[in-house]
Scaffold this motif. Structure first.
Motif, PDB file in Angstrom:
ATOM      1  N   PRO A 489     -25.386  57.359  34.264  1.00  0.00           N
ATOM      2  CA  PRO A 489     -24.648  56.913  33.065  1.00  0.00           C
ATOM      3  C   PRO A 489     -25.327  57.251  31.743  1.00  0.00           C
ATOM      4  O   PRO A 489     -24.631  57.419  30.731  1.00  0.00           O
ATOM      5  CB  PRO A 489     -24.543  55.400  33.269  1.00  0.00           C
ATOM      6  CG  PRO A 489     -24.561  55.215  34.747  1.00  0.00           C
ATOM      7  CD  PRO A 489     -25.501  56.268  35.258  1.00  0.00           C
ATOM      8  N   ASP A 490     -26.663  57.363  31.741  1.00  0.00           N
ATOM      9  CA  ASP A 490     -27.347  57.656  30.478  1.00  0.00           C
ATOM     10  C   ASP A 490     -27.859  59.092  30.402  1.00  0.00           C
ATOM     11  O   ASP A 490     -28.661  59.422  29.536  1.00  0.00           O
ATOM     12  CB  ASP A 490     -28.508  56.680  30.246  1.00  0.00           C
ATOM     13  CG  ASP A 490     -29.569  56.764  31.341  1.00  0.00           C
ATOM     14  OD1 ASP A 490     -29.379  57.520  32.313  1.00  0.00           O
ATOM     15  OD2 ASP A 490     -30.595  56.070  31.219  1.00  0.00           O
ATOM     16  N   GLU A 491     -27.385  59.959  31.305  1.00  0.00           N
ATOM     17  CA  GLU A 491     -27.852  61.353  31.300  1.00  0.00           C
ATOM     18  C   GLU A 491     -26.770  62.273  31.858  1.00  0.00           C
ATOM     19  O   GLU A 491     -26.150  61.973  32.882  1.00  0.00           O
ATOM     20  CB  GLU A 491     -29.135  61.483  32.133  1.00  0.00           C
ATOM     21  CG  GLU A 491     -29.819  62.826  31.996  1.00  0.00           C
ATOM     22  CD  GLU A 491     -31.187  62.842  32.662  1.00  0.00           C
ATOM     23  OE1 GLU A 491     -32.094  63.493  32.125  1.00  0.00           O
ATOM     24  OE2 GLU A 491     -31.342  62.187  33.709  1.00  0.00           O
ATOM     25  N   HIS A 492     -26.567  63.403  31.166  1.00  0.00           N
ATOM     26  CA  HIS A 492     -25.549  64.373  31.564  1.00  0.00           C
ATOM     27  C   HIS A 492     -26.180  65.773  31.579  1.00  0.00           C
ATOM     28  O   HIS A 492     -27.070  66.069  30.775  1.00  0.00           O
ATOM     29  CB  HIS A 492     -24.375  64.350  30.583  1.00  0.00           C
ATOM     30  CG  HIS A 492     -23.749  63.001  30.444  1.00  0.00           C
ATOM     31  ND1 HIS A 492     -22.557  62.664  31.039  1.00  0.00           N
ATOM     32  CD2 HIS A 492     -24.161  61.883  29.780  1.00  0.00           C
ATOM     33  CE1 HIS A 492     -22.260  61.412  30.744  1.00  0.00           C
ATOM     34  NE2 HIS A 492     -23.223  60.914  29.977  1.00  0.00           N
ATOM     35  N   ARG A 493     -25.691  66.615  32.486  1.00  0.00           N
ATOM     36  CA  ARG A 493     -26.171  68.000  32.551  1.00  0.00           C
ATOM     37  C   ARG A 493     -25.112  68.920  31.980  1.00  0.00           C
ATOM     38  O   ARG A 493     -23.941  68.857  32.385  1.00  0.00           O
ATOM     39  CB  ARG A 493     -26.492  68.404  33.988  1.00  0.00           C
ATOM     40  CG  ARG A 493     -27.181  69.767  34.065  1.00  0.00           C
ATOM     41  CD  ARG A 493     -27.485  70.169  35.498  1.00  0.00           C
ATOM     42  NE  ARG A 493     -26.344  70.802  36.147  1.00  0.00           N
ATOM     43  CZ  ARG A 493     -26.431  71.699  37.116  1.00  0.00           C
ATOM     44  NH1 ARG A 493     -27.615  72.069  37.579  1.00  0.00           N
ATOM     45  NH2 ARG A 493     -25.347  72.206  37.665  1.00  0.00           N
ATOM     46  N   ILE A 494     -25.518  69.762  31.053  1.00  0.00           N
ATOM     47  CA  ILE A 494     -24.618  70.755  30.463  1.00  0.00           C
ATOM     48  C   ILE A 494     -24.988  72.113  31.050  1.00  0.00           C
ATOM     49  O   ILE A 494     -26.097  72.612  30.831  1.00  0.00           O
ATOM     50  CB  ILE A 494     -24.745  70.792  28.925  1.00  0.00           C
ATOM     51  CG1 ILE A 494     -24.611  69.384  28.339  1.00  0.00           C
ATOM     52  CG2 ILE A 494     -23.695  71.733  28.351  1.00  0.00           C
ATOM     53  CD1 ILE A 494     -23.319  68.672  28.678  1.00  0.00           C
ATOM     54  N   LEU A 495     -24.085  72.681  31.834  1.00  0.00           N
ATOM     55  CA  LEU A 495     -24.302  73.984  32.462  1.00  0.00           C
ATOM     56  C   LEU A 495     -23.740  75.066  31.548  1.00  0.00           C
ATOM     57  O   LEU A 495     -22.546  75.081  31.246  1.00  0.00           O
ATOM     58  CB  LEU A 495     -23.641  74.038  33.833  1.00  0.00           C
ATOM     59  CG  LEU A 495     -23.788  75.338  34.614  1.00  0.00           C
ATOM     60  CD1 LEU A 495     -25.254  75.649  34.888  1.00  0.00           C
ATOM     61  CD2 LEU A 495     -23.014  75.263  35.933  1.00  0.00           C
ATOM     62  N   VAL A 496     -24.619  75.959  31.091  1.00  0.00           N
ATOM     63  CA  VAL A 496     -24.247  77.029  30.156  1.00  0.00           C
ATOM     64  C   VAL A 496     -24.253  78.356  30.909  1.00  0.00           C
ATOM     65  O   VAL A 496     -25.226  78.677  31.598  1.00  0.00           O
ATOM     66  CB  VAL A 496     -25.224  77.086  28.971  1.00  0.00           C
ATOM     67  CG1 VAL A 496     -24.845  78.218  28.021  1.00  0.00           C
ATOM     68  CG2 VAL A 496     -25.258  75.750  28.233  1.00  0.00           C
ATOM     69  N   THR A 497     -23.174  79.129  30.758  1.00  0.00           N
ATOM     70  CA  THR A 497     -23.040  80.406  31.459  1.00  0.00           C
ATOM     71  C   THR A 497     -22.639  81.496  30.473  1.00  0.00           C
ATOM     72  O   THR A 497     -21.661  81.332  29.724  1.00  0.00           O
ATOM     73  CB  THR A 497     -21.976  80.320  32.574  1.00  0.00           C
ATOM     74  OG1 THR A 497     -22.322  79.281  33.483  1.00  0.00           O
ATOM     75  CG2 THR A 497     -21.860  81.649  33.321  1.00  0.00           C
ATOM     76  N   VAL A 498     -23.396  82.584  30.471  1.00  0.00           N
ATOM     77  CA  VAL A 498     -22.987  83.779  29.735  1.00  0.00           C
ATOM     78  C   VAL A 498     -22.125  84.602  30.692  1.00  0.00           C
ATOM     79  O   VAL A 498     -22.599  85.075  31.728  1.00  0.00           O
ATOM     80  CB  VAL A 498     -24.200  84.594  29.247  1.00  0.00           C
ATOM     81  CG1 VAL A 498     -23.735  85.866  28.546  1.00  0.00           C
ATOM     82  CG2 VAL A 498     -25.062  83.755  28.310  1.00  0.00           C
TER      83      VAL A 498
END
Length: 532
Positions: A489-498
């Protein structure tokens, strides 16, 4: 012509030894094939001979379950793994095509294996049937708990492992090699270790000789060794942190042929262990020594014995003890850090010691941020989550830290530097991350010069102890995509793709993360790199 092939052609019944380090599946196929030749079942022997590895390999690639924007990136990761193998074993010719010796497919998630609570990252099947691939793998697109999207580098590592399994390699307990794959999320590319290449070449040479024997209708007799390890498990009395763990085990050969072995611990704390050969009816004592300096708490490690015994190509010897910690830092924070509000923050840390080896604190300094610390002797009950220990009586010192409100932007390491009267450990350090509000870590993504399989990265966006929601993620570039996944709940992962559509040249973008926090409705993450 190989020495093995010359020997096979020289007589009708040939004692032979399986290559050491080959997998149970490889050794099983050879054992069944040898029995078929001895009983004159040549059709069966010919069929099994085709299941042994050869330098020319076809990989069938089923990416129908892979999201369309990831298909070219995953295919590039596959090709990198194949190239790594071909560069390490130059005789190999691996191609992608239908009706392959290897088949690799995908599923969104996989259930945990029977001996684990962690969802499987991949499942593998090895078949002796000519109507099926020799090795088939299903790779999870998401892994972990909660399930998070696997990066392309993870796909690369999984492909490398499957290729190694086709060439008859066993799984390896130590990291760095394709054969040491795990079910967890990784962001480190594995490689073909020199030992992997050696075993692959040995298995290919052995398979070549076996096929020549079958073609000439000459029986293959394996003068099999029989491995016996005593004891089957090593359990030692408790040790103090820093003491050397010392023991030994015996390897005996109760079979007909020489037993070749090498030993691989699953922990770098063990001193190197030499392999060797044990003649029939003989035994050797193998000493083991481990340094416990960096391994307080339950000591549960494994010693893997690799042999040419087809019934026991890999035997795990458990080594267990308990290492009484010389000291432990135990804090009342989340383990991921603390948030510093406008009024500053307080943090309580307990420094517990071994009652049999107490020490005194001389002073405490704090590096990284503006903060002060006071300490006093302490006794009480507290758990040790890092060692999976429930609350129990402990003693040592209570350290109270006051963090000033003017911490720098971002996530900052705060290190407690504790001077003691211990000769062996005069200075003890404990680091806690401190931050203001919601923070992206790392604050930006820099890819450098991107190869086709290294176009993904993740950023953790979190605020320890105070949950928030990510309500949207967007990129200002059509060539960069981003998606959010909830870790907790207090942490999120942002997956970045080129994306593969990105043209050659510089890539500059900004990924914007929208939150439900009115004080921080937008978190901006710069993205940069170069597409060659």
């Amino acid at each position: 012509m190989t020495p093995l092939l010359l020997a096979l052609l020289a007589q009708s019944s040939v004692p032979s030894s399986l290559p050491i380090g080959s997998s149970p599946e490889f050794q099983h196929t050879v054992a069944v094939l040898a029995e078929a030749t001895q009983k004159g079942r040549w059709t069966e022997a010919e069929r099994l001979a085709t299941r042994l590895p050869s330098p020319g390999v076809t990989v069938t690639w089923d990416d129908s379950e892979v999201p369309s924007d990831l298909k070219p990136i995953y295919a590039a990761a596959r090709d990198q793994a194949i190239k790594e193998w071909q560069d390490s074993v130059p005789d190999l010719k691996i191609q992608v095509g239908p009706k392959g010796d290897i088949k690799i497919g995908f599923a969104e998630t996989l259930p945990p294996p029977p001996d684990s609570v962690v969802p499987a990252g991949a499942v593998h099947f090895v078949s002796d049937s000519p109507d099926e691939p020799r090795v088939e793998a299903v790779v999870a697109l998401k892994r972990g708990n909660p399930p998070l999207r696997a990066l392309a580098v993870t796909i690369r590592n999984e492909v490398g492992y499957v290729v190694g399994a086709y060439f008859g390699l066993s799984r390896w307990p130590r990291g760095g090699s394709f054969m040491s794959r795990t079910d967890t999320l990784v962001n480190v590319p594995l490689k073909v270790a020199p030992e992997d290449a050696r075993i692959a070449r040995a298995n290919l040479e052995f398979a070549k000789g076996v096929r020549a024997s079958v073609d000439s209708k000459r029986s293959l007799k394996l003068a099999n060794p029989v491995l016996f390890v005593n004891p089957a498990q090593i359990t030692l009395d408790p040790l103090s942190q820093g003491e050397l763990l010392s023991s030994s085990f015996e390897i005996s050969n109760q079979g007909e042929g020489p037993l070749q072995y090498f030993v691989a611990p699953d922990c770098g704390c063990f001193s190197p262990i030499q392999g060797g050969t044990v003649q029939p009816g003989s035994s050797v004592v193998v000493p083991i020594v481990a340094d416990t300096s960096e391994f307080p708490g339950p000591f549960d490690k494994g010693i893997y014995v690799y042999t040419n015994d087809p019934e026991a190509p890999v035997r795990k010897l458990k080594v267990s003890s308990y290492v009484t910690p010389a000291y432990r830092f135990l804090a009342d924070e989340t383990g991921r850090g603390i948030e510093v509000p406008d009024a500053g923050a307080k943090l309580r840390v307990y420094l517990a010691y071994d009652p049999a080896r107490p020490f005194k604190i001389k002073s405490i300094d704090i590096n990284g941020v503006l903060a002060t610390a006071d300490f006093k002797p302490w006794k009480g009950e507290i758990a040790d989550p890092g060692l999976h220990e429930a609350a129990r009586p402990r003693e040592g010192y209570q350290i109270d830290v006051l963090v000033a409100p003017n911490v720098p932007d971002g996530r900052n390491p705060m290190t407690l530097v504790v001077s003691t009267d211990l000769e062996s450990r005069p200075v003890l350090r404990h680091t806690v991350n401190v931050q203001k509000g919601i923070v992206a870590s790392p604050p930006q993504v820099y890819f450098g010069t991107m190869d086709p399989a290294r176009r993904q990265a993740w950023v953790m966006v979190g605020r320890p102890g105070r949950p928030f929601k990510v309500t949207g993620v967007k990129s200002d570039s059509p060539h960069v995509s981003a998606q959010s996944e909830v870790v907790r709940p207090d942490e999120h992962r942002i997956l970045v793709t080129v994306l593969s559509s990105a043209p050659s040249g510089r890539v500059d973008a900004v990924v914007e993360v929208a939150t439900d926090d009115s004080g921080q409705p937008r978190i901006r993450i710069p993205v940069s790199g170069t597409v060659p």
